[in-house]
Design a protein around this motif. Structure first.
Motif, PDB file in Angstrom:
ATOM      1  N   PHE A  10     -10.562  -5.021 -24.095  1.00  0.00           N
ATOM      2  CA  PHE A  10      -9.867  -6.306 -24.137  1.00  0.00           C
ATOM      3  C   PHE A  10     -10.692  -7.319 -23.345  1.00  0.00           C
ATOM      4  CE2 PHE A  10      -6.711  -9.274 -22.322  1.00  0.00           C
ATOM      5  CZ  PHE A  10      -6.218  -9.788 -23.511  1.00  0.00           C
ATOM      6  N   THR A  51      -0.654   0.538 -30.729  1.00  0.00           N
ATOM      7  CA  THR A  51       0.709   0.109 -30.387  1.00  0.00           C
ATOM      8  C   THR A  51       1.544  -0.035 -31.651  1.00  0.00           C
ATOM      9  OG1 THR A  51      -0.024  -1.006 -28.386  1.00  0.00           O
ATOM     10  CG2 THR A  51       2.068  -1.742 -29.320  1.00  0.00           C
ATOM     11  N   HIS A  67      -5.048   3.945 -27.807  1.00  0.00           N
ATOM     12  CA  HIS A  67      -3.730   4.002 -28.449  1.00  0.00           C
ATOM     13  C   HIS A  67      -3.582   2.901 -29.489  1.00  0.00           C
ATOM     14  CE1 HIS A  67      -3.243   0.992 -25.296  1.00  0.00           C
ATOM     15  NE2 HIS A  67      -2.268   0.480 -26.028  1.00  0.00           N
ATOM     16  N   ARG A  92      -8.930 -15.852 -27.504  1.00  0.00           N
ATOM     17  CA  ARG A  92      -8.473 -14.575 -26.959  1.00  0.00           C
ATOM     18  C   ARG A  92      -9.062 -13.475 -27.852  1.00  0.00           C
ATOM     19  NH1 ARG A  92      -3.829 -12.707 -23.955  1.00  0.00           N
ATOM     20  NH2 ARG A  92      -3.031 -10.772 -24.842  1.00  0.00           N
ATOM     21  N   TYR A 105      -4.155 -10.981 -35.984  1.00  0.00           N
ATOM     22  CA  TYR A 105      -5.488 -10.610 -35.509  1.00  0.00           C
ATOM     23  C   TYR A 105      -6.482 -10.837 -36.632  1.00  0.00           C
ATOM     24  CZ  TYR A 105      -2.715  -8.196 -31.971  1.00  0.00           C
ATOM     25  OH  TYR A 105      -1.819  -7.906 -30.986  1.00  0.00           O
ATOM     26  N   HIS A 142      -3.990  -1.445 -34.850  1.00  0.00           N
ATOM     27  CA  HIS A 142      -5.409  -1.275 -34.493  1.00  0.00           C
ATOM     28  C   HIS A 142      -5.487  -0.460 -33.220  1.00  0.00           C
ATOM     29  CE1 HIS A 142      -3.960  -4.316 -31.767  1.00  0.00           C
ATOM     30  NE2 HIS A 142      -4.935  -3.912 -30.967  1.00  0.00           N
ATOM     31  N   PHE A 201     -10.795  -9.347 -28.483  1.00  0.00           N
ATOM     32  CA  PHE A 201     -10.865  -7.928 -28.094  1.00  0.00           C
ATOM     33  C   PHE A 201     -11.666  -7.159 -29.129  1.00  0.00           C
ATOM     34  CE2 PHE A 201      -7.017  -8.571 -30.523  1.00  0.00           C
ATOM     35  CZ  PHE A 201      -6.901  -7.477 -31.357  1.00  0.00           C
ATOM     36  N   SER A 237      -9.104  -3.611 -17.063  1.00  0.00           N
ATOM     37  CA  SER A 237      -7.979  -2.986 -16.368  1.00  0.00           C
ATOM     38  C   SER A 237      -8.483  -1.827 -15.511  1.00  0.00           C
ATOM     39  CB  SER A 237      -6.984  -2.493 -17.416  1.00  0.00           C
ATOM     40  OG  SER A 237      -6.197  -1.471 -16.874  1.00  0.00           O
ATOM     41  N   THR A 258      -7.434  -0.720 -29.639  1.00  0.00           N
ATOM     42  CA  THR A 258      -8.304  -1.560 -28.803  1.00  0.00           C
ATOM     43  C   THR A 258      -9.325  -0.723 -28.042  1.00  0.00           C
ATOM     44  OG1 THR A 258      -6.687  -3.325 -28.553  1.00  0.00           O
ATOM     45  CG2 THR A 258      -8.323  -3.146 -26.821  1.00  0.00           C
ATOM     46  N   ARG A 283       6.648  -3.084 -29.626  1.00  0.00           N
ATOM     47  CA  ARG A 283       6.631  -3.802 -28.352  1.00  0.00           C
ATOM     48  C   ARG A 283       8.075  -4.056 -27.934  1.00  0.00           C
ATOM     49  NH1 ARG A 283       1.634  -4.996 -27.190  1.00  0.00           N
ATOM     50  NH2 ARG A 283       0.126  -5.208 -28.865  1.00  0.00           N
TER      51      ARG A 283
HETATM   52  P1  2AM Z   1      -1.491  -3.154 -26.154  1.00  0.00           P
HETATM   53  O1  2AM Z   1      -1.310  -2.961 -27.630  1.00  0.00           O
HETATM   54  O2  2AM Z   1      -1.400  -1.896 -25.367  1.00  0.00           O
HETATM   55  O3  2AM Z   1      -0.608  -4.247 -25.622  1.00  0.00           O
HETATM   56  C1  2AM Z   1      -4.471  -7.437 -28.351  1.00  0.00           C
HETATM   57  O4  2AM Z   1      -3.548  -7.986 -27.483  1.00  0.00           O
HETATM   58  C2  2AM Z   1      -4.856  -6.055 -27.923  1.00  0.00           C
HETATM   59  O5  2AM Z   1      -5.422  -6.096 -26.610  1.00  0.00           O
HETATM   60  C3  2AM Z   1      -3.717  -5.050 -27.859  1.00  0.00           C
HETATM   61  O6  2AM Z   1      -4.182  -3.824 -28.362  1.00  0.00           O
HETATM   62  C4  2AM Z   1      -3.395  -4.941 -26.401  1.00  0.00           C
HETATM   63  O7  2AM Z   1      -3.001  -3.669 -25.982  1.00  0.00           O
HETATM   64  C5  2AM Z   1      -4.702  -5.231 -25.765  1.00  0.00           C
HETATM   65  N1  2AM Z   1      -4.516  -5.858 -24.468  1.00  0.00           N
HETATM   66  C6  2AM Z   1      -3.840  -6.985 -24.203  1.00  0.00           C
HETATM   67  N2  2AM Z   1      -3.912  -7.285 -22.880  1.00  0.00           N
HETATM   68  C7  2AM Z   1      -4.652  -6.302 -22.304  1.00  0.00           C
HETATM   69  C8  2AM Z   1      -5.099  -6.038 -20.982  1.00  0.00           C
HETATM   70  N3  2AM Z   1      -4.813  -6.861 -19.972  1.00  0.00           N
HETATM   71  N4  2AM Z   1      -5.827  -4.928 -20.763  1.00  0.00           N
HETATM   72  C9  2AM Z   1      -6.120  -4.092 -21.775  1.00  0.00           C
HETATM   73  N5  2AM Z   1      -5.750  -4.298 -23.057  1.00  0.00           N
HETATM   74  C10 2AM Z   1      -5.018  -5.386 -23.319  1.00  0.00           C
END
Ligand code: 2AM
Length: 175
Positions: free
Chosen positions: A47, A126, A124, A5, A165, A42, A7, A117, A44, A129
């Motif tokens: 992803f 995060t 951003h 997995r 990570y 961090h 990113f 997406s 992103t 959660r």
């Molecule tokens: P998030 O913090 O907004 O959840 C590791 O999971 C990183 O990838 C996180 O920064 C997460 O964003 C992002 N992430 C996880 N799933 C994702 C998705 N389907 N689309 C975009 N970003 C994603």
């Protein structure tokens, strides 16, 4: 086939991670949500999801050829997305260099089968959660600035219920 997995993201310097964690502790109640560990804070860029070693190698080669300028990142905005239950820090005005870099990486990812997406990219960090549906955000006025001189590819590993990570590779931005 082995997958990971992955990113692409911007790393935050450790002292900034510590400052953000302190600010979070000062501004959010313990029950507000599940805090992201300092070392995991961090931003992103793209992803990728579960990716084969072959695709990972191809995307790393493309990343190594990117020639984009570094930029100053101003974290001066915060928000709450109730649906994913995320409280985040971001920028009132995202730097052009950040948007260009993310757009490039996202396009390369999409071309290699990593679905992106359909929602517009909203840079951003995060902070929390599983954030409660009703949450009071601190008033604006906070501001951290950091110079971004590289970006990285991360693997997300879950060991004994803990997400970690790991930076697999880093590439410089132009100065
Ligand atoms: P998030 O913090 O907004 O959840 C590791 O999971 C990183 O990838 C996180 O920064 C997460 O964003 C992002 N992430 C996880 N799933 C994702 C998705 N389907 N689309 C975009 N970003 C994603």
């Amino acid at each position: 086939m082995a997958t990971q997995r992955l990113f692409f993201a911007l790393e935050l310097p450790a002292p900034l991670q510590q400052q953000l964690v302190q600010w979070r502790a000062d501004n959010f109640a313990a029950e507000a949500g599940k805090p992201v560990a300092a070392a995991n804070l961090h931003l992103t860029l793209a992803f990728l999801g579960e990716v084969s070693d072959e695709t990972s190698r191809k995307l790393q080669l493309l990343a190594s050829r990117i020639e984009q300028p570094g930029f100053a990142l101003d974290l001066d905005d915060a928000g709450h997305w109730p649906r994913p239950g995320v409280v985040w820090l971001g920028c009132q005005r995202a730097p052009r260099g950040l948007l260009q870099l993310a757009s490039l990486l996202r396009a390369q990812a999409a071309r290699h089968g990593c679905a992106q997406s359909p929602q517009p990219f909203h840079p951003h960090v995060t902070l929390l959660r599983q954030a409660a549906s009703q949450i009071a955000l601190p008033p604006r006025g906070f501001h951290w600035r950091t110079d971004i001189r590289h970006f990285a590819l991360f693997a997300s590993n879950v060991t004994r219920g803990r997400t970690r990570y790991q930076a697999l590779a880093r590439w410089p931005l132009l100065s």
